[in-house]
Design an enzyme around this catalytic site. Structure first.
Site, PDB file in Angstrom:
ATOM      1  N   ASN A   7       0.852  -1.187   0.000  1.00 29.09           N
ATOM      2  CA  ASN A   7       0.000   0.000   0.000  1.00 29.09           C
ATOM      3  C   ASN A   7       0.895   1.247   0.000  1.00 29.09           C
ATOM      4  OD1 ASN A   7      -1.421   2.264   1.157  1.00 29.09           O
ATOM      5  ND2 ASN A   7      -3.060   0.864   1.688  1.00 29.09           N
ATOM      6  N   HIS A  10       0.950   6.111   1.994  1.00 31.07           N
ATOM      7  CA  HIS A  10       1.722   7.042   2.827  1.00 31.07           C
ATOM      8  C   HIS A  10       2.797   7.797   2.055  1.00 31.07           C
ATOM      9  CE1 HIS A  10      -0.601   6.332   6.247  1.00 31.07           C
ATOM     10  NE2 HIS A  10      -0.332   5.029   6.283  1.00 31.07           N
ATOM     11  N   HIS A  43      -5.716   3.479  -1.432  1.00 28.25           N
ATOM     12  CA  HIS A  43      -7.050   3.752  -0.885  1.00 28.25           C
ATOM     13  C   HIS A  43      -7.437   5.159  -1.324  1.00 28.25           C
ATOM     14  CE1 HIS A  43      -9.713   3.847   3.025  1.00 28.25           C
ATOM     15  NE2 HIS A  43     -10.383   4.218   1.946  1.00 28.25           N
ATOM     16  N   ARG A  45      -9.671   7.856  -0.751  1.00 31.08           N
ATOM     17  CA  ARG A  45     -10.637   8.256   0.273  1.00 31.08           C
ATOM     18  C   ARG A  45     -11.546   9.355  -0.233  1.00 31.08           C
ATOM     19  NH1 ARG A  45     -10.415   7.547   5.760  1.00 31.08           N
ATOM     20  NH2 ARG A  45      -9.067   5.845   6.403  1.00 31.08           N
ATOM     21  N   ARG A  49      -7.407  12.558   1.176  1.00 33.68           N
ATOM     22  CA  ARG A  49      -6.337  13.055   2.048  1.00 33.68           C
ATOM     23  C   ARG A  49      -4.954  12.600   1.596  1.00 33.68           C
ATOM     24  NH1 ARG A  49      -7.256   9.618   7.557  1.00 33.68           N
ATOM     25  NH2 ARG A  49      -9.355  10.456   7.353  1.00 33.68           N
ATOM     26  N   GLU A  70      -8.641   0.139  -2.532  1.00 32.74           N
ATOM     27  CA  GLU A  70      -9.465   0.124  -1.317  1.00 32.74           C
ATOM     28  C   GLU A  70     -10.420   1.289  -1.423  1.00 32.74           C
ATOM     29  OE1 GLU A  70      -7.107   0.507   2.185  1.00 32.74           O
ATOM     30  OE2 GLU A  70      -6.000  -1.324   1.767  1.00 32.74           O
ATOM     31  N   THR A 100      -6.697   6.050  10.295  1.00 36.57           N
ATOM     32  CA  THR A 100      -6.613   5.004   9.288  1.00 36.57           C
ATOM     33  C   THR A 100      -7.881   4.161   9.446  1.00 36.57           C
ATOM     34  OG1 THR A 100      -5.281   3.147   8.480  1.00 36.57           O
ATOM     35  CG2 THR A 100      -5.263   3.500  10.857  1.00 36.57           C
ATOM     36  N   THR A 101      -8.078   3.179   8.565  1.00 36.69           N
ATOM     37  CA  THR A 101      -9.285   2.368   8.671  1.00 36.69           C
ATOM     38  C   THR A 101      -9.300   1.709  10.054  1.00 36.69           C
ATOM     39  OG1 THR A 101      -8.927   1.901   6.346  1.00 36.69           O
ATOM     40  CG2 THR A 101     -10.644   0.638   7.448  1.00 36.69           C
ATOM     41  N   GLU A 151     -10.433  -9.758   3.402  1.00 38.27           N
ATOM     42  CA  GLU A 151      -9.165  -9.374   4.027  1.00 38.27           C
ATOM     43  C   GLU A 151      -9.444  -9.307   5.516  1.00 38.27           C
ATOM     44  OE1 GLU A 151      -6.960  -5.987   2.471  1.00 38.27           O
ATOM     45  OE2 GLU A 151      -6.253  -5.564   4.509  1.00 38.27           O
ATOM     46  N   HIS A 191      -3.344  -4.820   7.841  1.00 38.99           N
ATOM     47  CA  HIS A 191      -3.437  -3.741   8.815  1.00 38.99           C
ATOM     48  C   HIS A 191      -2.476  -3.975   9.970  1.00 38.99           C
ATOM     49  CE1 HIS A 191      -5.086  -0.070  10.323  1.00 38.99           C
ATOM     50  NE2 HIS A 191      -5.811   0.003   9.225  1.00 38.99           N
ATOM     51  N   GLY A 192      -1.541  -3.065  10.096  1.00 38.26           N
ATOM     52  CA  GLY A 192      -0.612  -3.088  11.229  1.00 38.26           C
ATOM     53  C   GLY A 192       0.452  -4.174  11.150  1.00 38.26           C
TER      54      GLY A 192
HETATM   55  N1  PXP Z   1      -5.694  -3.182   4.547  1.00 41.18           N
HETATM   56  C1  PXP Z   1      -6.613  -2.214   4.676  1.00 41.18           C
HETATM   57  C2  PXP Z   1      -8.026  -2.544   4.379  1.00 41.18           C
HETATM   58  C3  PXP Z   1      -6.252  -0.913   5.064  1.00 41.18           C
HETATM   59  O1  PXP Z   1      -7.186   0.046   5.194  1.00 41.18           O
HETATM   60  C4  PXP Z   1      -4.884  -0.639   5.281  1.00 41.18           C
HETATM   61  C5  PXP Z   1      -4.461   0.752   5.646  1.00 41.18           C
HETATM   62  O2  PXP Z   1      -4.590   1.588   4.538  1.00 41.18           O
HETATM   63  C6  PXP Z   1      -3.964  -1.675   5.116  1.00 41.18           C
HETATM   64  C7  PXP Z   1      -4.384  -2.943   4.776  1.00 41.18           C
HETATM   65  C8  PXP Z   1      -2.498  -1.463   5.327  1.00 41.18           C
HETATM   66  O3  PXP Z   1      -2.288  -1.259   6.699  1.00 41.18           O
HETATM   67  P1  PXP Z   1      -0.876  -0.756   7.210  1.00 41.18           P
HETATM   68  O4  PXP Z   1      -0.630   0.574   6.569  1.00 41.18           O
HETATM   69  O5  PXP Z   1      -1.046  -0.691   8.687  1.00 41.18           O
HETATM   70  O6  PXP Z   1       0.134  -1.784   6.769  1.00 41.18           O
END
Ligand code: PXP
Length: 241
Positions: A7, A10, A43, A45, A49, A70, A100-101, A151, A191-192
Site C-alpha cells: 500500500n 503514505h 485507498h 478516500r 487526504r 481500497e 486510518t481504517t 481481508e 493492517h498493522g
Molecule cells: N488493509 C486495509 C483494508 C487498510 O485500510 C490498510 C491501511 O490503509 C492496510 C491494509 C495497510 O495497513 P498498514 O498501513 O497498517 O500496513
C-alpha cells in the site's frame, strides 16, 4: 506461497503535506514492483487526504502486477472503480475523522446490499474483497455477498497491548482464516503488519495475500535517509569547487 501487495498511500501522505509533486506514489509503485511485490494497493478516500484521482488513473496505466483499490461502498467510488478498472476492489468502512481504517466492514444484514453493489464490478471483471474483522458472523455474511476474497483485519492483533491479548487476537485470526477458507473465500490479511509480527503467520496455511503499507514505507524513509543526506552534502560540497 502468499504474495505481498504494498500500500503506497503514505507516499502520497507525504506529498500532500506540501500539496506538491513529490514523493510521487506512481514512482513508488514502480519501485515496489521492481523490488518483487506482487501488487500495489491504494485507498482513494472520500476526502482525498492522500491518494488523488490522478494517481489512480496513472497507476492503472502503469502497474504491471496487480492494482487493488481500497474504497468505501459508495456510488462515487463504484463509478470511479468501473471507469478505472482496478484488478481488485477491497471494500472498507470509512470515517472522515479516523487516522486510518479503524475496523472491519459490517456485512451483517447488508449481504443483499453488498451483493448488488458488487455485481456491476464483477460484471466488469473486477475482483472483490471485503475487509472484515476476525468474526465468524462477518465471515459467513461476507461469503453470502458473492465477494471472492476477504481481508481479515489484523490491526487489533498488531495493536494488542499485552501478550495475553495478542495471543487471543492471533487465535481469533487463525480461526477466522480457517472459517473463511471453509466458506470458499480466499483470504488476505492486512493492517498493522510489520517486520516482526508477520512472523506469527508463517505456519498458517492458505493465506493468499499480505497487504502492508505503513511499516514498509516507514522503513523506506529510514533506510533512504542516509543516502538522501549524503547526496545533499555532496551537492553542497561542489559549491566550494
Ligand atoms: N488493509 C486495509 C483494508 C487498510 O485500510 C490498510 C491501511 O490503509 C492496510 C491494509 C495497510 O495497513 P498498514 O498501513 O497498517 O500496513
Amino acid at each position: 506461497m502468499p504474495i505481498l501487495c504494498v500500500n503506497v498511500d503514505h507516499v502520497a501522505t507525504l506529498r500532500q503535506a506540501r500539496l506538491g509533486q513529490e514523493p510521487d506514489p506512481v514512482t513508488a509503485a514502480q519501485m515496489v514492483e521492481l523490488a518483487g511485490a506482487c501488487g500495489v494497493i491504494v485507498h482513494l478516500r472520500e476526502d482525498r487526504r492522500h491518494i488523488q484521482d490522478r494517481d489512480l488513473a496513472i497507476l492503472r496505466r502503469t502497474v504491471r502486477t496487480k492494482l487493488s483499490l481500497e474504497m468505501a461502498a459508495t456510488e462515487e467510488m463504484r463509478s470511479i472503480a468501473l471507469e478505472t478498472g482496478p484488478d481488485m476492489v477491497c471494500l472498507v468502512p470509512e470515517k472522515r475523522r479516523e487516522l486510518t481504517t479503524e475496523g472491519g466492514l459490517d456485512c451483517l444484514g447488508r449481504e443483499d446490499e453488498l451483493r448488488d453493489f458488487l455485481a456491476p464490478l464483477h460484471a466488469a471483471g473486477v475482483r472483490s474483497s471485503l475487509f472484515i474483522d476476525a468474526d465468524h458472523r462477518q465471515i459467513e455474511a461476507a461469503a453470502r455477498t458473492g465477494a471472492e476474497y476477504v481481508e481479515i483485519h489484523t490491526g487489533h492483533y498488531a495493536d494488542a497491548e499485552d501478550r495475553t491479548r495478542r495471543k487471543d487476537e492471533l487465535t481469533r485470526i487463525i480461526e477466522a482464516i480457517r472459517r473463511a477458507q471453509a466458506a470458499g473465500l480466499r483470504v488476505n490479511l492486512g493492517h498493522g503488519l510489520n517486520y516482526t509480527n508477520i512472523q506469527s503467520f508463517a505456519k498458517v496455511p492458505g493465506i493468499f495475500e499480505y497487504s502492508i503499507g505503513h511499516s514498509i514505507i516507514s522503513r523506506a524513509v529510514l533506510l533512504g535517509l542516509d543516502r538522501a543526506v549524503r547526496d545533499m552534502v555532496e551537492i553542497i560540497r561542489t559549491f566550494a569547487d
